[in-house]
Write a protein that holds these residues in place. Structure first.
Motif: not given
Length: 66
Positions: A19, A23, A30, A33-34, A37, A52
């Motif tokens: 991630s 990002a 960030l 993005t996390r 995810t 992943y």
């Protein structure tokens, strides 16, 4: 809750750094993005985790060549 948000915004690698690398590479947030995810892993764990770790392997091979 503030501790969780600050942990998700930290540049440190949590799991393989996928991630954080995505990002950074695409200029994304960030934190978001996390969050996306984690959302994908919760909704469809088998495919999301496989994707992943495939991305993690590809990223590690890409960085080790240079």
């Amino acid at each position: 809750m503030n501790r969780l948000i600050s942990r998700l915004q930290d540049e440190a690698r949590i799991v393989c750094g996928v991630s954080a690398n995505l990002a950074k590479q695409y200029g994304w947030s960030l934190l978001w993005t996390r969050v996306v995810t984690i959302g994908l892993v919760v909704t469809n764990p088998s495919i999301s985790l496989a994707a992943y770790f495939i991305v993690a392997v590809v990223m590690s091979q890409k960085t080790s060549r240079f």
